[in-house]
Design a protein around this motif. Sequence first.
Motif, PDB file in Angstrom:
ATOM      1  N   UNK A 115       9.420  -1.408   6.522  1.00 42.34           N
ATOM      2  CA  UNK A 115       9.177  -1.610   5.092  1.00 42.34           C
ATOM      3  C   UNK A 115       9.162  -0.267   4.364  1.00 42.34           C
ATOM      4  N   UNK A 116       8.440   0.695   4.919  1.00 41.04           N
ATOM      5  CA  UNK A 116       8.367   2.013   4.288  1.00 41.04           C
ATOM      6  C   UNK A 116       9.721   2.714   4.317  1.00 41.04           C
ATOM      7  N   UNK A 117      10.432   2.582   5.422  1.00 44.65           N
ATOM      8  CA  UNK A 117      11.756   3.191   5.526  1.00 44.65           C
ATOM      9  C   UNK A 117      12.712   2.610   4.494  1.00 44.65           C
ATOM     10  N   UNK A 118      12.581   1.304   4.230  1.00 43.32           N
ATOM     11  CA  UNK A 118      13.423   0.669   3.214  1.00 43.32           C
ATOM     12  C   UNK A 118      12.996   1.086   1.809  1.00 43.32           C
ATOM     13  N   UNK A 119      11.694   1.174   1.594  1.00 47.38           N
ATOM     14  CA  UNK A 119      11.184   1.554   0.269  1.00 47.38           C
ATOM     15  C   UNK A 119      11.681   2.927  -0.165  1.00 47.38           C
ATOM     16  N   UNK A 120      11.666   3.866   0.760  1.00 48.97           N
ATOM     17  CA  UNK A 120      11.988   5.240   0.407  1.00 48.97           C
ATOM     18  C   UNK A 120      13.433   5.391  -0.055  1.00 48.97           C
ATOM     19  N   UNK A 121      14.283   4.386   0.258  1.00 50.42           N
ATOM     20  CA  UNK A 121      15.678   4.406  -0.157  1.00 50.42           C
ATOM     21  C   UNK A 121      15.902   3.751  -1.511  1.00 50.42           C
ATOM     22  N   UNK A 122      14.843   3.144  -2.066  1.00 56.08           N
ATOM     23  CA  UNK A 122      14.990   2.358  -3.295  1.00 56.08           C
ATOM     24  C   UNK A 122      14.927   3.233  -4.540  1.00 56.08           C
ATOM     25  N   UNK A 123      15.531   2.736  -5.618  1.00 55.54           N
ATOM     26  CA  UNK A 123      15.432   3.393  -6.925  1.00 55.54           C
ATOM     27  C   UNK A 123      14.275   2.830  -7.738  1.00 55.54           C
ATOM     28  N   UNK A 124      13.970   1.550  -7.510  1.00 56.71           N
ATOM     29  CA  UNK A 124      12.904   0.876  -8.261  1.00 56.71           C
ATOM     30  C   UNK A 124      12.207  -0.102  -7.315  1.00 56.71           C
ATOM     31  N   UNK A 125      10.883  -0.191  -7.426  1.00 50.77           N
ATOM     32  CA  UNK A 125      10.136  -1.241  -6.730  1.00 50.77           C
ATOM     33  C   UNK A 125       9.642  -2.225  -7.771  1.00 50.77           C
ATOM     34  N   UNK A 126       9.812  -3.528  -7.498  1.00 56.54           N
ATOM     35  CA  UNK A 126       9.424  -4.553  -8.464  1.00 56.54           C
ATOM     36  C   UNK A 126       8.496  -5.586  -7.833  1.00 56.54           C
ATOM     37  N   UNK A 127       7.578  -6.079  -8.645  1.00 58.76           N
ATOM     38  CA  UNK A 127       6.625  -7.098  -8.215  1.00 58.76           C
ATOM     39  C   UNK A 127       6.521  -8.127  -9.331  1.00 58.76           C
ATOM     40  N   UNK A 128       6.430  -9.414  -8.952  1.00 57.57           N
ATOM     41  CA  UNK A 128       6.407 -10.460  -9.978  1.00 57.57           C
ATOM     42  C   UNK A 128       5.295 -11.475  -9.758  1.00 57.57           C
ATOM     43  N   UNK A 129       4.258 -11.111  -9.032  1.00 55.04           N
ATOM     44  CA  UNK A 129       3.224 -12.052  -8.591  1.00 55.04           C
ATOM     45  C   UNK A 129       2.488 -12.732  -9.747  1.00 55.04           C
ATOM     46  N   UNK A 130       1.984 -13.942  -9.449  1.00 51.90           N
ATOM     47  CA  UNK A 130       1.125 -14.668 -10.379  1.00 51.90           C
ATOM     48  C   UNK A 130      -0.350 -14.436 -10.071  1.00 51.90           C
ATOM     49  N   UNK A 131      -0.668 -13.996  -8.856  1.00 46.84           N
ATOM     50  CA  UNK A 131      -2.049 -13.685  -8.486  1.00 46.84           C
ATOM     51  C   UNK A 131      -2.033 -12.562  -7.467  1.00 46.84           C
ATOM     52  N   UNK A 132      -2.976 -11.634  -7.601  1.00 45.60           N
ATOM     53  CA  UNK A 132      -3.038 -10.462  -6.724  1.00 45.60           C
ATOM     54  C   UNK A 132      -4.438  -9.878  -6.744  1.00 45.60           C
ATOM     55  N   UNK A 133      -4.665  -8.887  -5.879  1.00 47.25           N
ATOM     56  CA  UNK A 133      -5.829  -8.018  -5.982  1.00 47.25           C
ATOM     57  C   UNK A 133      -5.292  -6.698  -6.518  1.00 47.25           C
ATOM     58  N   UNK A 134      -5.128  -5.732  -5.615  1.00 48.64           N
ATOM     59  CA  UNK A 134      -4.307  -4.543  -5.892  1.00 48.64           C
ATOM     60  C   UNK A 134      -3.360  -4.430  -4.704  1.00 48.64           C
ATOM     61  N   UNK A 135      -2.098  -4.781  -4.871  1.00 47.86           N
ATOM     62  CA  UNK A 135      -1.192  -4.888  -3.723  1.00 47.86           C
ATOM     63  C   UNK A 135      -0.968  -3.556  -3.005  1.00 47.86           C
ATOM     64  N   UNK A 136      -1.062  -3.591  -1.687  1.00 47.46           N
ATOM     65  CA  UNK A 136      -0.782  -2.404  -0.890  1.00 47.46           C
ATOM     66  C   UNK A 136       0.652  -1.939  -1.070  1.00 47.46           C
ATOM     67  N   UNK A 137       1.571  -2.884  -1.255  1.00 49.91           N
ATOM     68  CA  UNK A 137       2.981  -2.498  -1.375  1.00 49.91           C
ATOM     69  C   UNK A 137       3.223  -1.649  -2.615  1.00 49.91           C
ATOM     70  N   UNK A 138       2.448  -1.854  -3.673  1.00 53.18           N
ATOM     71  CA  UNK A 138       2.567  -0.986  -4.851  1.00 53.18           C
ATOM     72  C   UNK A 138       2.117   0.435  -4.520  1.00 53.18           C
ATOM     73  N   UNK A 139       1.007   0.547  -3.795  1.00 47.90           N
ATOM     74  CA  UNK A 139       0.532   1.875  -3.383  1.00 47.90           C
ATOM     75  C   UNK A 139       1.575   2.578  -2.528  1.00 47.90           C
ATOM     76  N   UNK A 140       2.192   1.834  -1.613  1.00 50.96           N
ATOM     77  CA  UNK A 140       3.171   2.429  -0.707  1.00 50.96           C
ATOM     78  C   UNK A 140       4.401   2.901  -1.465  1.00 50.96           C
ATOM     79  N   UNK A 141       4.867   2.090  -2.413  1.00 49.43           N
ATOM     80  CA  UNK A 141       6.016   2.514  -3.211  1.00 49.43           C
ATOM     81  C   UNK A 141       5.682   3.757  -4.022  1.00 49.43           C
ATOM     82  N   UNK A 142       4.503   3.779  -4.607  1.00 51.14           N
ATOM     83  CA  UNK A 142       4.128   4.905  -5.464  1.00 51.14           C
ATOM     84  C   UNK A 142       3.947   6.200  -4.680  1.00 51.14           C
TER      85      UNK A 142
END
Length: 410
Positions: free
Chosen positions: A298-325
Amino acid sequence: MKLAYFCSEYPSRSHTFIRREINEIRRRGASIDVYALRRPKYENLISELDHQEFQQTISILPVKPWQLLFIHGKMFFQRPLIYLHTLKTALGHHLPGVKNTLWSLFQFAEGILLAHHLQQKPVQHLHIHFANAGANVGMIACTYLQLSWSMTLHGTSCFDYPWGPLLGSKLEKCTFANCISYFGLSQAFRTVGPQHWHKLFVSRCGIELDAVNLAKSNLADYQKDHSIIRIISVGRLHVEKGYPVMISAFADALKVLPDMELVLLGDGPYRKELEAYVKEKGIADKVIFRGAVPEQTVLDEMVHADIFALSSFMEGIPMVLMEAMILEVPVIAPRLAGIPELVIDRENGLLFDPANSSQMAEHIVELAQDKEKRSRYGSAGKQKVLAEFTIEKGVEKLWQRFLELEKIKG
C-alpha cells in the motif's frame, strides 16, 4: 506493567493501528497479552506482520459446548455472588427486545470465557478497542474479575446504533476512555454526564516511520509515466466508503483532463457493484481495481501517486490519509468527523462536503492541473503528520494513563 488488549477480531487488515499501538506500548516497557473474541481466517491475512500477530493472539471462540459448561461451572463455584452480579450486569446492558436480551446472555457466556483466560495469565488492566460487542464482553469479564478496564473510541460506529445507546453506561463503568479525535471526544461527552468527563481524553492513532522510509527508498526503482496523473484510494470496498461518489467525481474530472487513472486498493463485498458502476460510467479503462494488498505494498503504491482521494461517509481519522500525507502525496477528503483535525483545507490538502461528487471533481481537476500546489500541500501534509500523528506522539497520553494506573495499583 502487565496489560491485556482485547477486541472483537484481531489481527485484521483494517486494524493495523492496533498492532502499531501495542508495539509502541511494549517498546516503552509494558508486557501485553492480546486477546480476541474471534480470529479472522488465516487466509484473509496478507501481511507477514499480521501472520505473526495471528500466532500470538489468544482467541476465546470457538469453544466446545462441554468446555463452556465446565468453565462456567468452575467460575460460578469460585465466586458465586460475583458471578450472579456479573450476570445481572450483562442483562442490564442491552437494547430493548427479546433478541437483544438473548444476545446479552451470549455475551455473558463469552465474558466469563474471557475472564477465565485472563485468570491464566493475570494482568493489571484490560484495554479494549472499539465500543462494540467486544467491549460488552470485555466489560463483563472485568466485572467478574473486578479488574480495571479502558476503551479506545474510534469512528462514527462507536457512537451510532446499536453501540451508541450503550456507550454512556460503559463510560460510567470504565476507568478511562481515549478518543482518536476531538470530534470523537465531543460525541463521547454527549453520552455521559460531566462528572465522568475527566475519564475522557484524546490520544491519536499514529504511523510508524520505518515502513514509510522503506516505501520512499523503493521509489528510486520506479519509472513513472509523468504524462498520466495517478489518483489512488485505499479502503475496504464497502458502502460506507462512498466509492460511487469518487467514481462519479473522477468520471466528471476526466471530461476536463482525460490523462488520468484511478487506482483502488482494497477488497470487500461492494466490489462487483463498483465494477459495474465503473462500466456504466464508461471509464472501465481508467479505473484499476488492485484488490487487497499487504501493508507495505500500500505504501509503495501510495508513494507513486500524484493525488490521494477519500470519499467516505463515516470515519474517525483514517490512517491511510496520514500515510499519504507523510509520503508527501496531496490529499482530497470529505469534511467529516475527525478528518479536518488532520487535513487543513487549502493548507495541506483539500476538503469537500461529504457526498458532493461535483465538488470532489473540482478538487481533482484543481490538483491535477497544478503541480506546484500538489508539491506545497504534500510538504505541508508531511509536517502535520510529523507534528501530531506519529505513533510515538500518538500513544503518549494513553501511556501516561497506564502509568498512573500502575502507581495507584502499586
